[in-house]
Design a protein around this motif. Structure first.
Motif, PDB file in Angstrom:
ATOM      1  N   LEU A 126      88.487  52.189  74.004  1.00 12.13           N
ATOM      2  CA  LEU A 126      89.381  51.029  74.073  1.00 12.13           C
ATOM      3  C   LEU A 126      89.459  50.316  72.737  1.00 12.13           C
ATOM      4  CD1 LEU A 126      88.410  49.555  77.571  1.00 12.13           C
ATOM      5  CD2 LEU A 126      90.296  51.080  76.990  1.00 12.13           C
ATOM      6  N   SER A 127      88.381  50.352  71.977  1.00 11.53           N
ATOM      7  CA  SER A 127      88.383  49.675  70.685  1.00 11.53           C
ATOM      8  C   SER A 127      89.357  50.328  69.710  1.00 11.53           C
ATOM      9  CB  SER A 127      86.975  49.676  70.079  1.00 11.53           C
ATOM     10  OG  SER A 127      86.541  51.003  69.816  1.00 11.53           O
ATOM     11  N   ARG A 128      89.638  51.618  69.915  1.00 14.94           N
ATOM     12  CA  ARG A 128      90.546  52.322  69.007  1.00 14.94           C
ATOM     13  C   ARG A 128      92.006  52.035  69.318  1.00 14.94           C
ATOM     14  NH1 ARG A 128      90.098  56.054  65.153  1.00 14.94           N
ATOM     15  NH2 ARG A 128      87.848  56.089  65.419  1.00 14.94           N
ATOM     16  N   LEU A 129      92.294  51.580  70.537  1.00 14.56           N
ATOM     17  CA  LEU A 129      93.678  51.316  70.922  1.00 14.56           C
ATOM     18  C   LEU A 129      94.350  50.319  69.982  1.00 14.56           C
ATOM     19  CD1 LEU A 129      93.674  51.081  74.832  1.00 14.56           C
ATOM     20  CD2 LEU A 129      94.619  52.902  73.405  1.00 14.56           C
ATOM     21  N   GLN A 130      93.580  49.329  69.522  1.00 13.21           N
ATOM     22  CA  GLN A 130      94.164  48.293  68.683  1.00 13.21           C
ATOM     23  C   GLN A 130      94.611  48.830  67.329  1.00 13.21           C
ATOM     24  OE1 GLN A 130      91.233  45.340  67.367  1.00 13.21           O
ATOM     25  NE2 GLN A 130      89.598  46.781  67.923  1.00 13.21           N
ATOM     26  N   HIS A 131      94.134  50.026  66.958  1.00 14.38           N
ATOM     27  CA  HIS A 131      94.492  50.598  65.661  1.00 14.38           C
ATOM     28  C   HIS A 131      95.587  51.660  65.771  1.00 14.38           C
ATOM     29  CE1 HIS A 131      91.060  48.473  64.068  1.00 14.38           C
ATOM     30  NE2 HIS A 131      90.225  49.134  64.864  1.00 14.38           N
ATOM     31  N   LEU A 132      95.964  52.033  67.006  1.00 17.65           N
ATOM     32  CA  LEU A 132      96.947  53.095  67.185  1.00 17.65           C
ATOM     33  C   LEU A 132      98.366  52.546  67.114  1.00 17.65           C
ATOM     34  CD1 LEU A 132      95.338  55.081  70.147  1.00 17.65           C
ATOM     35  CD2 LEU A 132      95.274  55.651  67.720  1.00 17.65           C
ATOM     36  N   SER A 133      99.263  53.327  66.520  1.00 17.80           N
ATOM     37  CA  SER A 133     100.675  52.944  66.433  1.00 17.80           C
ATOM     38  C   SER A 133     101.375  53.344  67.736  1.00 17.80           C
ATOM     39  CB  SER A 133     101.340  53.630  65.237  1.00 17.80           C
ATOM     40  OG  SER A 133     100.756  53.212  64.024  1.00 17.80           O
ATOM     41  N   ILE A 134     101.071  52.620  68.809  1.00 20.30           N
ATOM     42  CA  ILE A 134     101.648  52.905  70.121  1.00 20.30           C
ATOM     43  C   ILE A 134     102.360  51.664  70.634  1.00 20.30           C
ATOM     44  CG2 ILE A 134      99.948  54.674  70.693  1.00 20.30           C
ATOM     45  CD1 ILE A 134      98.467  52.619  72.362  1.00 20.30           C
ATOM     46  N   GLN A 135     103.287  51.878  71.551  1.00 22.17           N
ATOM     47  CA  GLN A 135     104.055  50.777  72.113  1.00 22.17           C
ATOM     48  C   GLN A 135     103.906  50.673  73.628  1.00 22.17           C
ATOM     49  OE1 GLN A 135     105.638  53.059  69.701  1.00 22.17           O
ATOM     50  NE2 GLN A 135     104.613  51.544  68.397  1.00 22.17           N
ATOM     51  N   THR A 136     103.424  51.744  74.288  1.00 24.58           N
ATOM     52  CA  THR A 136     103.398  51.773  75.745  1.00 24.58           C
ATOM     53  C   THR A 136     102.158  52.487  76.261  1.00 24.58           C
ATOM     54  OG1 THR A 136     105.821  51.851  75.797  1.00 24.58           O
ATOM     55  CG2 THR A 136     104.670  52.458  77.815  1.00 24.58           C
ATOM     56  N   LEU A 137     101.591  51.955  77.351  1.00 20.69           N
ATOM     57  CA  LEU A 137     100.549  52.640  78.111  1.00 20.69           C
ATOM     58  C   LEU A 137     101.132  53.011  79.469  1.00 20.69           C
ATOM     59  CD1 LEU A 137      97.412  50.368  77.491  1.00 20.69           C
ATOM     60  CD2 LEU A 137      98.041  52.463  76.287  1.00 20.69           C
ATOM     61  N   LYS A 138     101.031  54.296  79.830  1.00 22.07           N
ATOM     62  CA  LYS A 138     101.527  54.746  81.129  1.00 22.07           C
ATOM     63  C   LYS A 138     100.344  54.867  82.083  1.00 22.07           C
ATOM     64  CE  LYS A 138     105.064  57.163  81.552  1.00 22.07           C
ATOM     65  NZ  LYS A 138     106.016  58.289  81.711  1.00 22.07           N
ATOM     66  N   ILE A 139     100.297  53.986  83.089  1.00 22.99           N
ATOM     67  CA  ILE A 139      99.166  53.919  84.013  1.00 22.99           C
ATOM     68  C   ILE A 139      99.192  55.136  84.923  1.00 22.99           C
ATOM     69  CG2 ILE A 139      98.036  52.534  85.785  1.00 22.99           C
ATOM     70  CD1 ILE A 139      99.542  50.101  84.647  1.00 22.99           C
ATOM     71  N   ASP A 140      98.102  55.885  84.952  1.00 22.49           N
ATOM     72  CA  ASP A 140      98.049  57.140  85.685  1.00 22.49           C
ATOM     73  C   ASP A 140      98.350  56.938  87.168  1.00 22.49           C
ATOM     74  OD1 ASP A 140      97.232  60.094  85.514  1.00 22.49           O
ATOM     75  OD2 ASP A 140      96.037  59.353  87.199  1.00 22.49           O
ATOM     76  N   ARG A 141      99.043  57.921  87.747  1.00 19.94           N
ATOM     77  CA  ARG A 141      99.468  57.817  89.143  1.00 19.94           C
ATOM     78  C   ARG A 141      98.304  57.726  90.126  1.00 19.94           C
ATOM     79  NH1 ARG A 141     103.244  61.007  90.587  1.00 19.94           N
ATOM     80  NH2 ARG A 141     103.893  61.581  88.471  1.00 19.94           N
ATOM     81  N   SER A 142      97.115  58.183  89.731  1.00 19.44           N
ATOM     82  CA  SER A 142      95.973  58.112  90.645  1.00 19.44           C
ATOM     83  C   SER A 142      95.646  56.668  91.009  1.00 19.44           C
ATOM     84  CB  SER A 142      94.744  58.785  90.016  1.00 19.44           C
ATOM     85  OG  SER A 142      94.362  58.121  88.819  1.00 19.44           O
ATOM     86  N   PHE A 143      95.854  55.727  90.071  1.00 19.46           N
ATOM     87  CA  PHE A 143      95.629  54.314  90.371  1.00 19.46           C
ATOM     88  C   PHE A 143      96.715  53.788  91.305  1.00 19.46           C
ATOM     89  CE2 PHE A 143      93.874  54.786  85.978  1.00 19.46           C
ATOM     90  CZ  PHE A 143      92.538  54.656  86.332  1.00 19.46           C
ATOM     91  N   ILE A 144      97.944  54.239  91.111  1.00 19.11           N
ATOM     92  CA  ILE A 144      99.051  53.781  91.939  1.00 19.11           C
ATOM     93  C   ILE A 144      98.898  54.311  93.363  1.00 19.11           C
ATOM     94  CG2 ILE A 144     101.553  53.617  92.120  1.00 19.11           C
ATOM     95  CD1 ILE A 144     100.228  52.399  89.554  1.00 19.11           C
ATOM     96  N   ASN A 145      98.418  55.556  93.496  1.00 13.94           N
ATOM     97  CA  ASN A 145      98.210  56.136  94.824  1.00 13.94           C
ATOM     98  C   ASN A 145      97.226  55.327  95.658  1.00 13.94           C
ATOM     99  OD1 ASN A 145      99.963  58.255  94.328  1.00 13.94           O
ATOM    100  ND2 ASN A 145      98.361  59.669  93.677  1.00 13.94           N
TER     101      ASN A 145
END
Length: 221
Positions: A126-145
């Motif tokens: 999680l600490s590396r997320l702040q350094h990544l050039s990303i714009q979106t996180l796609k929440i895995d369907r297992s959590f939605i299920n």
């Protein structure tokens, strides 16, 4: 990605993508998909439908001697790369974190939007997320299920991911919404216009022609 069979059956990508990866054909297939996406977006834009498109990419597709410039060159004859959202699986972040960080930064510099697919299942740092050039996180369907199931912690985990994403100024997309109950629960949990959803509740896979018909119907309504 669908593969029509001679007997009329339609194979989903999960049935053959592993073979494509193992055979080394993922680069050729991935390039074709990206170029086709750019061409289709150009057609939609010319019809007045200013849509973006998300395209899945694999780590093998990006690491087999591919230059980022040539990757972007596949879509530039048709649309600016900023109209394309590249979805990178979360487990790719753990293979070589520093190399992936550089790769995503170069892709974003070329104009692509970057999304982390199946987020929450890959145990990425999680600490590396702040350094990544990303714009979106796609929440895995297992959590939605798990939403709405007795004793499930899915709702709490989805909320945590959404709050974390909001603090990092990222969008979230909930994958695999299949029931109205799931949709309603997600609406109640989401307090931001940066939260989106996808799944069969909205629509099953349709052709490009069918999508244009649907968009025209919505415009008329």
């Amino acid at each position: 990605m669908r593969w029509p069979q001679a007997n009329g059956e339609i194979l989903m990508s999960g049935a053959f993508m592993a073979v494509v990866e193992e055979s080394g054909m993922i680069r050729q297939l991935g390039d074709w998909v990206l170029k086709t996406a750019g061409r289709q977006l150009e057609a939609w834009h010319s019809q007045g439908h200013m849509l973006c498109m998300a395209v899945n990419v694999s780590l093998n597709q990006l690491s087999q001697g591919c230059s980022i410039e040539s990757f972007a060159a596949l879509v530039r004859p048709y649309v600016d790369p900023s109209w394309i959202h590249l979805e990178v699986p979360e487990n790719a972040l753990m293979v070589d974190p520093e190399a992936i960080e550089t790769l995503l930064e170069e892709l974003h510099t070329q104009g692509f939007q970057i999304a982390i697919d199946d987020f929450g299942t890959g145990y990425s740092s999680l600490s590396r997320l702040q350094h990544l050039s990303i714009q979106t996180l796609k929440i895995d369907r297992s959590f939605i299920n798990d939403l709405g199931k007795p004793g499930s912690k899915g709702a709490a985990l989805v909320t945590i991911i959404q709050q974390m994403a909001a603090s990092l100024n990222l969008h979230t997309v909930a994958e695999g919404i299949e029931t109205d109950e799931q949709r309603q629960l997600l609406l109640e949990m989401s307090d931001s216009n940066r939260c989106w959803g996808q799944g069969f509740w909205f629509s099953r896979a349709i052709s490009a022609h069918q999508l244009v018909q649907l968009l025209n119907q919505q415009a008329e309504a």
